[in-house]
Write a protein that holds these residues in place. Sequence first.
Motif, short mmCIF file in Angstrom:
data_model
loop_
_atom_site.label_atom_id
_atom_site.label_comp_id
_atom_site.label_asym_id
_atom_site.label_seq_id
_atom_site.Cartn_x
_atom_site.Cartn_y
_atom_site.Cartn_z
N MET A 185 0.86 -1.17 0.00
CA MET A 185 0.00 0.00 0.00
C MET A 185 0.90 1.23 0.00
SD MET A 185 -2.86 1.15 2.80
CE MET A 185 -3.53 -0.48 2.79
N LYS A 186 0.62 2.15 -0.89
CA LYS A 186 1.39 3.37 -1.02
C LYS A 186 0.65 4.52 -0.33
CE LYS A 186 4.43 1.82 -4.11
NZ LYS A 186 5.84 2.00 -4.15
N GLY A 187 1.41 5.56 -0.04
CA GLY A 187 0.80 6.73 0.57
C GLY A 187 -0.27 7.35 -0.30
N LYS A 188 -0.04 7.28 -1.61
CA LYS A 188 -1.01 7.81 -2.56
C LYS A 188 -2.34 7.07 -2.44
CE LYS A 188 -1.37 8.78 -7.49
NZ LYS A 188 -0.70 8.64 -8.80
N ASP A 189 -2.27 5.78 -2.23
CA ASP A 189 -3.48 4.98 -2.05
C ASP A 189 -4.23 5.39 -0.79
OD1 ASP A 189 -2.72 3.54 -4.31
OD2 ASP A 189 -1.71 2.00 -3.12
N VAL A 190 -3.46 5.64 0.27
CA VAL A 190 -4.06 6.00 1.55
C VAL A 190 -4.75 7.37 1.45
CG1 VAL A 190 -3.54 6.54 3.96
CG2 VAL A 190 -2.43 4.60 2.84
N MET A 239 -8.31 7.29 0.11
CA MET A 239 -9.34 6.53 0.81
C MET A 239 -10.24 7.46 1.63
SD MET A 239 -6.99 3.42 2.23
CE MET A 239 -8.09 2.04 2.28
N LYS A 240 -11.48 7.02 1.84
CA LYS A 240 -12.42 7.76 2.68
C LYS A 240 -12.12 7.43 4.14
CE LYS A 240 -16.03 7.58 -0.78
NZ LYS A 240 -17.34 7.06 -1.13
N ASP A 241 -12.69 8.20 5.06
CA ASP A 241 -12.44 8.01 6.48
C ASP A 241 -12.86 6.61 6.95
OD1 ASP A 241 -11.49 10.57 6.62
OD2 ASP A 241 -13.35 11.41 7.42
N GLU A 242 -14.01 6.15 6.47
CA GLU A 242 -14.49 4.83 6.88
C GLU A 242 -13.59 3.73 6.35
OE1 GLU A 242 -16.66 6.87 4.96
OE2 GLU A 242 -17.34 7.89 6.78
N GLU A 243 -13.09 3.93 5.14
CA GLU A 243 -12.19 2.94 4.55
C GLU A 243 -10.88 2.86 5.31
OE1 GLU A 243 -13.47 3.06 -0.16
OE2 GLU A 243 -12.04 4.55 0.60
N LEU A 244 -10.40 4.00 5.80
CA LEU A 244 -9.17 4.01 6.58
C LEU A 244 -9.34 3.19 7.86
CD1 LEU A 244 -8.05 7.75 6.36
CD2 LEU A 244 -6.92 5.80 5.31
N ARG A 298 2.93 -3.61 9.59
CA ARG A 298 3.07 -2.54 10.60
C ARG A 298 3.21 -1.18 9.93
NH1 ARG A 298 6.75 -5.94 13.81
NH2 ARG A 298 8.41 -4.77 12.81
N LYS A 299 3.97 -1.10 8.85
CA LYS A 299 4.14 0.17 8.13
C LYS A 299 2.82 0.63 7.51
CE LYS A 299 9.02 -0.12 7.15
NZ LYS A 299 10.07 -0.20 6.11
N ASP A 300 2.05 -0.31 6.98
CA ASP A 300 0.76 0.05 6.40
C ASP A 300 -0.19 0.59 7.47
OD1 ASP A 300 1.55 -0.60 3.85
OD2 ASP A 300 0.60 -2.58 3.86
N VAL A 301 -0.18 -0.06 8.63
CA VAL A 301 -1.02 0.42 9.74
C VAL A 301 -0.59 1.83 10.14
CG1 VAL A 301 -1.64 0.06 12.17
CG2 VAL A 301 -1.62 -1.88 10.59
N ALA A 302 0.72 2.05 10.20
CA ALA A 302 1.23 3.37 10.56
C ALA A 302 0.81 4.42 9.53
CB ALA A 302 2.75 3.33 10.69
N ARG A 303 0.86 4.07 8.25
CA ARG A 303 0.42 5.01 7.21
C ARG A 303 -1.04 5.38 7.40
NH1 ARG A 303 3.28 1.48 3.55
NH2 ARG A 303 5.25 2.46 3.06
N LEU A 304 -1.86 4.39 7.68
CA LEU A 304 -3.29 4.64 7.86
C LEU A 304 -3.54 5.53 9.08
CD1 LEU A 304 -4.59 1.07 7.08
CD2 LEU A 304 -4.88 3.08 5.65
#
Length: 67
Positions: free
Chosen positions: A1-6, A9-14, A47-53
């Motif tokens: 998952m990239k930062g651009k993808d994050v 995303m909408k708030d609910e999706e995050l 863990r990095k993806d969770v941190a990005r979110l």
Amino acid sequence: MKGKDVHGMKDEELSLEARNLRVKLFDLRSQSVTEKVEDTSQFGKIRKDVARLLTEQRARRGAKQNG
């Protein structure tokens, strides 16, 4: 998952994606106790993806409070 993808995303999706990744991390940890994990790099990636979110959620919360 990239930062651009994050960012797209909408708030609910995050929230939903963060929860799903945490469950996946828990399952992976459980799997490491009971059996051998083939790709241990998944721990860090998840863990990095969770941190990005969480960072994106915090930034949005801050933007709402300030403006």
